[in-house]
Design an enzyme around this catalytic site. Structure first.
Site, PDB file in Angstrom:
ATOM      1  CD1 TRP A 151      -2.589   1.833   0.518  1.00  0.00           C
ATOM      2  CD2 TRP A 151      -1.258   2.475   2.191  1.00  0.00           C
ATOM      3  NE1 TRP A 151      -2.912   3.130   0.842  1.00  0.00           N
ATOM      4  CE2 TRP A 151      -2.117   3.547   1.853  1.00  0.00           C
ATOM      5  CE3 TRP A 151      -0.322   2.643   3.217  1.00  0.00           C
ATOM      6  CZ2 TRP A 151      -2.056   4.779   2.518  1.00  0.00           C
ATOM      7  CZ3 TRP A 151      -0.259   3.868   3.870  1.00  0.00           C
ATOM      8  CH2 TRP A 151      -1.128   4.922   3.527  1.00  0.00           C
TER       9      TRP A 151
ATOM     10  CG  HIS B 206      -6.059  -4.467   5.225  1.00  0.00           C
ATOM     11  ND1 HIS B 206      -5.192  -3.411   5.087  1.00  0.00           N
ATOM     12  CD2 HIS B 206      -5.302  -5.574   5.391  1.00  0.00           C
ATOM     13  CE1 HIS B 206      -3.951  -3.873   5.138  1.00  0.00           C
ATOM     14  NE2 HIS B 206      -3.990  -5.186   5.318  1.00  0.00           N
TER      15      HIS B 206
ATOM     16  CG  ASP C 295      -5.412  -1.531   8.248  1.00  0.00           C
ATOM     17  OD1 ASP C 295      -4.793  -1.060   9.225  1.00  0.00           O
ATOM     18  OD2 ASP C 295      -5.369  -1.030   7.113  1.00  0.00           O
TER      19      ASP C 295
ATOM     20  CG  ASP D  23      -9.104   4.661   5.667  1.00  0.00           C
ATOM     21  OD1 ASP D  23      -9.560   3.618   6.145  1.00  0.00           O
ATOM     22  OD2 ASP D  23      -7.912   4.795   5.312  1.00  0.00           O
TER      23      ASP D  23
ATOM     24  CG  HIS E 272      -8.710   1.849   1.760  1.00  0.00           C
ATOM     25  ND1 HIS E 272      -7.440   1.421   1.496  1.00  0.00           N
ATOM     26  CD2 HIS E 272      -8.672   2.341   3.024  1.00  0.00           C
ATOM     27  CE1 HIS E 272      -6.668   1.619   2.548  1.00  0.00           C
ATOM     28  NE2 HIS E 272      -7.411   2.171   3.490  1.00  0.00           N
TER      29      HIS E 272
ATOM     30  CG  ASP F 145      -7.799   2.612   9.581  1.00  0.00           C
ATOM     31  OD1 ASP F 145      -7.912   1.491   9.094  1.00  0.00           O
ATOM     32  OD2 ASP F 145      -7.388   3.600   8.926  1.00  0.00           O
TER      33      ASP F 145
ATOM     34  CD  GLU G 282      -4.626  -1.538   2.058  1.00  0.00           C
ATOM     35  OE1 GLU G 282      -3.453  -1.774   2.415  1.00  0.00           O
ATOM     36  OE2 GLU G 282      -5.520  -1.196   2.860  1.00  0.00           O
TER      37      GLU G 282
ATOM     38  CE  LYS H 167      -6.377   5.915   2.610  1.00  0.00           C
ATOM     39  NZ  LYS H 167      -5.493   5.920   3.734  1.00  0.00           N
TER      40      LYS H 167
ATOM     41  CG  ASP I 115      -8.683  -0.983   4.361  1.00  0.00           C
ATOM     42  OD1 ASP I 115      -9.776  -0.538   4.765  1.00  0.00           O
ATOM     43  OD2 ASP I 115      -7.625  -0.893   5.024  1.00  0.00           O
TER      44      ASP I 115
END
Ligand code: RNT
Ligand code: ZN
Length: 416
Positions: free
Chosen positions: A183, A284, A323, A292, A260, A294, A224, A226, A257
């Site tokens: 990433w 993820h 993640d 995003d 993303h 997390d 990955e 985004k 992910d």
């Protein structure tokens, strides 16, 4: 009633609708989740004293974060002792462990800088996954694999190749394949003058990385995408279309992910499409709150939908990692809650009458499909989960939290 008795009662309830709880428990025990080391120290790593960069952010200032490899390993142990089943750990290149006074830049890191992690994983029977760290570094200030500066781009290509060598080392030492996920944060804050050139350079960089020659059975390279990062709101070089096409053409993996994508776009709906064209897909799992962000993975609708797709596709086709990085709460509790929730979501999916639900859809009996899906939500999954914890020797229900409190009082609070 004891956990076992409650399980027996739940087993009957599920059996009545054709669901085998023993089979579900066996299947769940075989699904490893890759636990990301970076929840333990707010993505700080050990190789660079600087700030977290790359448009990602760990917010909060909860005391007790791990400051060195010993503390991080102890905290991972603490978390794993409260999570049922055998899992994997996910490392970043920035978690290299150097000898006293030694410093090796990212383009030159070697397997020996991860020997302590191999020892750690071997002793515990864990697999390892790996990630080049193309952020939090002076050479990542502007761009990495898409950089217009040849030396900078070369530095990050060399870093990724060094990471392939380290991944091969993990695979050989542990006898299990390693997912190596790339990433990069590269992007622009405002309207680009040229969207193509950075993408062409990223494509060329990836070509050079893959051309280094590596054993594709040992190292599974993933890319990955985004949609945006902080300070890179207008353009992301490694977009979803870019990587999905790149992965398909080069026979590598695409990593999705679920933080993303645009807010109403869901990863649960992408998995079935990906798996018609790829043998495997990497994930993820995270929780994006408005962006995003997390946040810690919850037992929420989207996590359950993702879990259904994993179970229905066959869990061996999905490389499952988490993640998130929350610095506002006890970090070990964050790991345990997130990992247990992922497992609960998988168990929930395993305890559905999936064949029946698929049949109802084929018969276009949407009335019964909705009714049954909704009724399943209040079946006694908790009793099956508690029994799973008990047979895997970890505390059931909220009982694990006493241990978090003890560890916080005796260990984390002393880290000042
Ligand atoms: C960033 C990506 C990436 C990182 C980790 C630390 O938006 O999700 O996966 O979170 O590699
Ligand atoms: Zn991610």
């Amino acid at each position: 009633m004891m956990i076992k008795e409650r399980y027996e009662a739940a087993k009957e309830a599920y059996r009545a609708i054709g669901v085998d709880t023993d089979a579900a428990l066996e299947a769940l025990a075989k699904i490893p989740v890759s636990m990301h080391c970076w929840q333990g120290d707010d993505v700080a790593g050990f190789d660079n004293p600087g700030q977290l960069s790359g448009g990602i952010q760990a917010t909060g200032n909860y005391p007790g974060k791990a400051r060195n490899p010993e503390e991080l390993m102890a905290d991972i142990d603490e978390a794993l002792s409260l999570i049922p089943g055998k899992h994997r750990i996910n490392l970043h290149a920035s978690y290299a462990i150097f000898e006293d006074g030694e410093f090796v830049d990212r383009d030159k890191i070697q397997p020996k800088h991860f020997a302590k992690w191999v020892e750690f994983a071997k002793e515990r029977g864990l697999g390892i996954d790996f990630n080049p760290t193309c952020f939090s570094h002076p050479k990542a200030e502007n761009a990495t694999l898409s950089s217009e500066v040849p030396e900078i781009r070369k530095f990050w290509i060399d870093h990724c190749i060094a990471c392939i060598r380290i991944s091969e080392y993990f695979a050989e030492e542990l006898g299990k394949p390693v997912t190596m996920n790339i990433w990069i944060p590269d992007g622009l804050k405002d309207v680009p003058g040229d969207r193509t050139a950075p993408r062409a350079r990223l494509k060329d960089s990836l070509d050079q990385i893959l051309a280094c020659g590596y054993d594709r059975d040992k190292v599974l390279i993933a890319v990955e995408s985004k949609v945006f990062g902080i300070g890179m709101e207008s353009y992301t070089v490694g977009s979803h279309e870019f990587y999905m096409n790149y992965a398909a053409k080069n026979d590598i993996l695409c990593l999705l992910d679920n933080g993303h994508y645009h807010p109403t776009e869901v990863v649960s709906d992408k998995i079935s499409s990906m798996l018609l064209f790829f043998d495997k897909v990497a994930l993820h799992v995270t929780r994006p709150v408005r962006w995003d962000s997390d946040h810690v993975v919850l037992f929420d609708d989207e996590t359950r939908e993702i879990a259904k797709e994993i179970v229905r596709a066959g869990s061996e086709r999905v490389l499952l990692a988490l993640d998130f990085f929350d610095a506002s709460i006890n970090r070990i509790s964050a790991w345990v809650v997130g990992m247990r929730n992922m497992q609960k979501a998988l168990l929930y999916a395993l305890l559905l009458p999936n064949a029946e639900l698929a049949k109802l859809q084929e018969e276009r009996n949407f009335t019964k499909l909705m009714m049954l899906s909704e009724e399943m939500k209040t079946y006694p999954m908790g009793d099956v989960w508690n029994y799973f914890c008990e047979i895997h020797g970890v505390p059931a229900k909220e009982d694990w939290f006493k241990e978090i409190e003890r560890y916080e009082a005796e260990v984390l609070s002393k880290r000042v």
